[in-house]
Scaffold this motif. Structure first.
Motif, PDB file in Angstrom:
ATOM      1  N   ASN A  17      61.604  25.149  98.615  1.00  0.00           N
ATOM      2  CA  ASN A  17      60.555  23.964  98.675  1.00  0.00           C
ATOM      3  C   ASN A  17      61.158  22.726  98.239  1.00  0.00           C
ATOM      4  O   ASN A  17      62.119  22.362  98.446  1.00  0.00           O
ATOM      5  CB  ASN A  17      59.076  24.355  98.085  1.00  0.00           C
ATOM      6  CG  ASN A  17      58.548  25.595  98.757  1.00  0.00           C
ATOM      7  OD1 ASN A  17      58.668  25.732 100.225  1.00  0.00           O
ATOM      8  ND2 ASN A  17      57.998  26.639  98.118  1.00  0.00           N
ATOM      9  N   ASP A  37      66.968  27.932  88.989  1.00  0.00           N
ATOM     10  CA  ASP A  37      65.824  28.529  89.137  1.00  0.00           C
ATOM     11  C   ASP A  37      65.581  29.655  88.345  1.00  0.00           C
ATOM     12  O   ASP A  37      66.624  30.268  87.902  1.00  0.00           O
ATOM     13  CB  ASP A  37      65.669  29.245  90.941  1.00  0.00           C
ATOM     14  CG  ASP A  37      64.223  29.181  91.214  1.00  0.00           C
ATOM     15  OD1 ASP A  37      63.484  28.164  91.831  1.00  0.00           O
ATOM     16  OD2 ASP A  37      63.348  29.944  90.590  1.00  0.00           O
ATOM     17  N   ASN A  91      62.316  19.421  88.120  1.00  0.00           N
ATOM     18  CA  ASN A  91      61.278  19.762  89.211  1.00  0.00           C
ATOM     19  C   ASN A  91      60.346  20.963  88.980  1.00  0.00           C
ATOM     20  O   ASN A  91      59.266  21.024  89.417  1.00  0.00           O
ATOM     21  CB  ASN A  91      62.085  20.100  90.488  1.00  0.00           C
ATOM     22  CG  ASN A  91      61.314  20.599  91.635  1.00  0.00           C
ATOM     23  OD1 ASN A  91      60.537  19.814  92.485  1.00  0.00           O
ATOM     24  ND2 ASN A  91      61.708  21.807  91.901  1.00  0.00           N
ATOM     25  N   TYR A 160      47.134  21.950  84.465  1.00  0.00           N
ATOM     26  CA  TYR A 160      48.304  21.535  85.233  1.00  0.00           C
ATOM     27  C   TYR A 160      48.273  19.983  85.140  1.00  0.00           C
ATOM     28  O   TYR A 160      49.359  19.376  84.727  1.00  0.00           O
ATOM     29  CB  TYR A 160      48.273  22.063  86.696  1.00  0.00           C
ATOM     30  CG  TYR A 160      49.126  21.189  87.615  1.00  0.00           C
ATOM     31  CD1 TYR A 160      50.308  21.737  87.493  1.00  0.00           C
ATOM     32  CD2 TYR A 160      48.732  20.186  88.683  1.00  0.00           C
ATOM     33  CE1 TYR A 160      51.567  21.227  88.843  1.00  0.00           C
ATOM     34  CE2 TYR A 160      49.680  19.937  89.513  1.00  0.00           C
ATOM     35  CZ  TYR A 160      51.024  20.246  89.478  1.00  0.00           C
ATOM     36  OH  TYR A 160      51.930  19.985  90.535  1.00  0.00           O
ATOM     37  N   LYS A 164      51.233  17.678  83.221  1.00  0.00           N
ATOM     38  CA  LYS A 164      51.717  16.435  84.060  1.00  0.00           C
ATOM     39  C   LYS A 164      51.582  15.247  83.531  1.00  0.00           C
ATOM     40  O   LYS A 164      52.504  14.535  83.434  1.00  0.00           O
ATOM     41  CB  LYS A 164      51.318  16.634  85.464  1.00  0.00           C
ATOM     42  CG  LYS A 164      51.813  17.760  86.482  1.00  0.00           C
ATOM     43  CD  LYS A 164      53.431  17.744  86.552  1.00  0.00           C
ATOM     44  CE  LYS A 164      53.542  18.850  88.008  1.00  0.00           C
ATOM     45  NZ  LYS A 164      55.214  18.899  87.651  1.00  0.00           N
ATOM     46  N   GLN A 193      52.150  19.196  99.168  1.00  0.00           N
ATOM     47  CA  GLN A 193      53.351  19.546 100.075  1.00  0.00           C
ATOM     48  C   GLN A 193      53.018  20.501 101.117  1.00  0.00           C
ATOM     49  O   GLN A 193      52.040  21.295 100.685  1.00  0.00           O
ATOM     50  CB  GLN A 193      54.385  19.873  99.057  1.00  0.00           C
ATOM     51  CG  GLN A 193      54.893  18.995  98.061  1.00  0.00           C
ATOM     52  CD  GLN A 193      55.556  17.549  98.733  1.00  0.00           C
ATOM     53  OE1 GLN A 193      56.705  17.820  99.243  1.00  0.00           O
ATOM     54  NE2 GLN A 193      54.809  16.615  98.726  1.00  0.00           N
ATOM     55  N   ASN A 195      54.168  23.436 101.556  1.00  0.00           N
ATOM     56  CA  ASN A 195      54.029  24.904 100.886  1.00  0.00           C
ATOM     57  C   ASN A 195      52.725  25.101 100.177  1.00  0.00           C
ATOM     58  O   ASN A 195      52.624  26.301  99.933  1.00  0.00           O
ATOM     59  CB  ASN A 195      55.198  25.279 100.176  1.00  0.00           C
ATOM     60  CG  ASN A 195      55.408  24.354  98.837  1.00  0.00           C
ATOM     61  OD1 ASN A 195      55.576  22.955  98.941  1.00  0.00           O
ATOM     62  ND2 ASN A 195      55.149  24.797  97.593  1.00  0.00           N
TER      63      ASN A 195
HETATM   64  N1  LIG Z   1      53.559  21.884  96.056  1.00  0.00           N
HETATM   65  C1  LIG Z   1      52.904  20.661  95.942  1.00  0.00           C
HETATM   66  O1  LIG Z   1      51.998  20.636  96.729  1.00  0.00           O
HETATM   67  C2  LIG Z   1      52.994  19.742  94.906  1.00  0.00           C
HETATM   68  C3  LIG Z   1      52.121  18.700  94.826  1.00  0.00           C
HETATM   69  C4  LIG Z   1      52.558  17.837  93.721  1.00  0.00           C
HETATM   70  C5  LIG Z   1      53.482  18.064  92.731  1.00  0.00           C
HETATM   71  N2  LIG Z   1      54.188  19.267  92.841  1.00  0.00           N
HETATM   72  C6  LIG Z   1      55.419  19.392  91.823  1.00  0.00           C
HETATM   73  O2  LIG Z   1      56.489  19.783  92.595  1.00  0.00           O
HETATM   74  C7  LIG Z   1      57.474  20.454  91.950  1.00  0.00           C
HETATM   75  C8  LIG Z   1      57.776  21.527  93.021  1.00  0.00           C
HETATM   76  O3  LIG Z   1      56.569  22.237  93.559  1.00  0.00           O
HETATM   77  P1  LIG Z   1      56.832  23.319  94.625  1.00  0.00           P
HETATM   78  O4  LIG Z   1      55.676  23.747  95.097  1.00  0.00           O
HETATM   79  O5  LIG Z   1      58.036  22.863  95.382  1.00  0.00           O
HETATM   80  O6  LIG Z   1      57.158  24.640  93.760  1.00  0.00           O
HETATM   81  P2  LIG Z   1      57.478  26.187  94.178  1.00  0.00           P
HETATM   82  O7  LIG Z   1      56.644  27.043  93.207  1.00  0.00           O
HETATM   83  O8  LIG Z   1      57.508  26.387  95.544  1.00  0.00           O
HETATM   84  O9  LIG Z   1      59.009  26.240  93.448  1.00  0.00           O
HETATM   85  C9  LIG Z   1      59.416  26.150  92.365  1.00  0.00           C
HETATM   86  C10 LIG Z   1      60.589  26.863  91.947  1.00  0.00           C
HETATM   87  O10 LIG Z   1      60.453  26.637  90.352  1.00  0.00           O
HETATM   88  C11 LIG Z   1      60.949  27.910  89.907  1.00  0.00           C
HETATM   89  N3  LIG Z   1      60.538  28.248  88.359  1.00  0.00           N
HETATM   90  C12 LIG Z   1      59.436  28.808  87.840  1.00  0.00           C
HETATM   91  N4  LIG Z   1      59.241  28.627  86.691  1.00  0.00           N
HETATM   92  C13 LIG Z   1      60.559  28.098  86.267  1.00  0.00           C
HETATM   93  C14 LIG Z   1      61.140  28.158  84.927  1.00  0.00           C
HETATM   94  N5  LIG Z   1      60.371  28.511  83.852  1.00  0.00           N
HETATM   95  N6  LIG Z   1      62.430  27.812  84.950  1.00  0.00           N
HETATM   96  C15 LIG Z   1      63.231  27.677  86.025  1.00  0.00           C
HETATM   97  N7  LIG Z   1      62.713  27.574  87.321  1.00  0.00           N
HETATM   98  C16 LIG Z   1      61.357  28.128  87.384  1.00  0.00           C
HETATM   99  C17 LIG Z   1      60.127  28.992  90.842  1.00  0.00           C
HETATM  100  O11 LIG Z   1      60.876  30.337  90.934  1.00  0.00           O
HETATM  101  C18 LIG Z   1      60.420  28.429  92.267  1.00  0.00           C
HETATM  102  O12 LIG Z   1      61.521  28.765  92.978  1.00  0.00           O
HETATM  103  C19 LIG Z   1      56.376  20.867  90.909  1.00  0.00           C
HETATM  104  O13 LIG Z   1      56.982  20.180  89.591  1.00  0.00           O
HETATM  105  C20 LIG Z   1      55.130  20.713  91.229  1.00  0.00           C
HETATM  106  O14 LIG Z   1      54.117  20.642  89.774  1.00  0.00           O
HETATM  107  C21 LIG Z   1      54.076  20.142  93.846  1.00  0.00           C
END
Ligand SMILES: NC(=O)c1ccc[n+]([C@@H]2O[C@H](COP(=O)([O-])OP(=O)(O)OC[C@H]3O[C@@H](n4cnc5c(N)ncnc54)[C@H](O)[C@@H]3O)[C@@H](O)[C@H]2O)c1
Length: 248
Positions: A17, A37, A91, A160, A164, A193, A195
């Motif tokens: 993602n 990751d 991230n 969360y 943040k 996002q 996903n």
């Molecule tokens: N998805 C959304 O709608 C959204 C909205 C606002 C902000 N965000 C932020 O964007 C960022 C990415 O979100 P996403 O939806 O792509 O996340 P996701 O959950 O799809 O992917 C995150 C990845 O981080 C890895 N991960 C989890 N814990 C970990 C750790 N302790 N050490 C290393 N890696 C670790 C997971 O294995 C995963 O592959 C995050 O910071 C999230 O808070 C996401």
């Protein structure tokens, strides 16, 4: 413009993602990328994808909440990429045991994970790379945050939001400490996002002025700018990347 060749980036949580989009975009601009990751196979797959199209990447699986593991992996990235990390994108922000739900329903045992990954994870990663950045006089720290840091909702995001908001405060102060050393510190606050929305994707998308959710390539492009030499006068800021859903 936005040429990142000669730089080395570490992107946490880059196995899928948004993080994968960031790693791909930085590599496409010439950065050598350490793809982190928690799940090793995910990091390896993204690193392989980048090298298959001619980029430079190395998988560095570790848990951002484990300070020793972070330090060891940053040293491994320096050896493997041939230069020290001067672009760090934190991230990873969603832990497996995420603790979503209204605060009253959450056991105290679930309070810790969102704080650990967002706040201590950022501190661990910053502390592992910041000395090298200051010594060379050039660095870019980018934190991925969320609109949930500054806007309340009843979606079960209180912990969360706490993680943040905490990391946004950390970045704000860090930017002031590091600016004289040539290191910029900025936060990219994402809206929803593709996903994240599950079955309700279309409903959420229609509430966003641009009528679509965020994509990994949107996030990657914004990070490329924040990481670039051209962004040297931009620091201490929170950039909202949300299709216009919240304006400020
Ligand atoms: N998805 C959304 O709608 C959204 C909205 C606002 C902000 N965000 C932020 O964007 C960022 C990415 O979100 P996403 O939806 O792509 O996340 P996701 O959950 O799809 O992917 C995150 C990845 O981080 C890895 N991960 C989890 N814990 C970990 C750790 N302790 N050490 C290393 N890696 C670790 C997971 O294995 C995963 O592959 C995050 O910071 C999230 O808070 C996401």
């Amino acid at each position: 413009m936005f040429d990142l060749s000669g730089h080395a980036a570490l992107v946490t949580g880059a196995g899928q993602n948004a993080g994968a989009g960031i790693a791909r975009a930085l590599a496409a601009r010439g950065a050598a990328v350490a793809v982190n990751d928690l799940v090793a196979e995910r990091a390896e797959a993204v690193a392989k994808e980048i090298t298959a199209v001619g980029g430079t990447a190395l998988a560095v699986p570790f848990d951002v909440t484990d300070r020793d593991a972070v330090r060891e992996a940053v040293a491994r990235a320096r050896d493997g990429l041939g230069r020290s990390v001067d672009i760090m994108v934190h991230n990873a922000g969603i832990a497996a045991d995420f603790g979503q739900g209204h605060f009253r329903t959450l056991e105290p045992s679930r309070w810790r994970a969102p704080i650990e990954i967002n706040l201590f994870g950022a501190m661990n990663c910053v502390s592992a790379v910041v000395d090298d950045m200051c010594e060379t006089g050039w660095g870019r720290i980018v934190q991925i945050s969320s609109g949930a840091a500054r806007t309340g909702s009843d979606q079960g995001l209180s912990l969360y939001g706490a993680g943040k908001s905490g990391v946004e405060g950390f970045m704000r102060h860090l930017s002031q400490e590091l600016a004289p050393s040539g290191v910029t510190v900025n936060t990219l606050a994402l809206g929803l996002q593709t996903n994240a929305a599950g079955a309700a994707t279309e409903v959420f998308a229609q509430k966003i002025p641009t009528r679509r959710l965020g994509r990994p390539e949107d996030v990657g492009a914004a990070v490329v700018y924040l990481a670039s030499p051209e962004a040297s006068w931009l620091t201490g800021q929170i950039l909202n990347l949300n299709g216009g859903s919240v304006t400020s």
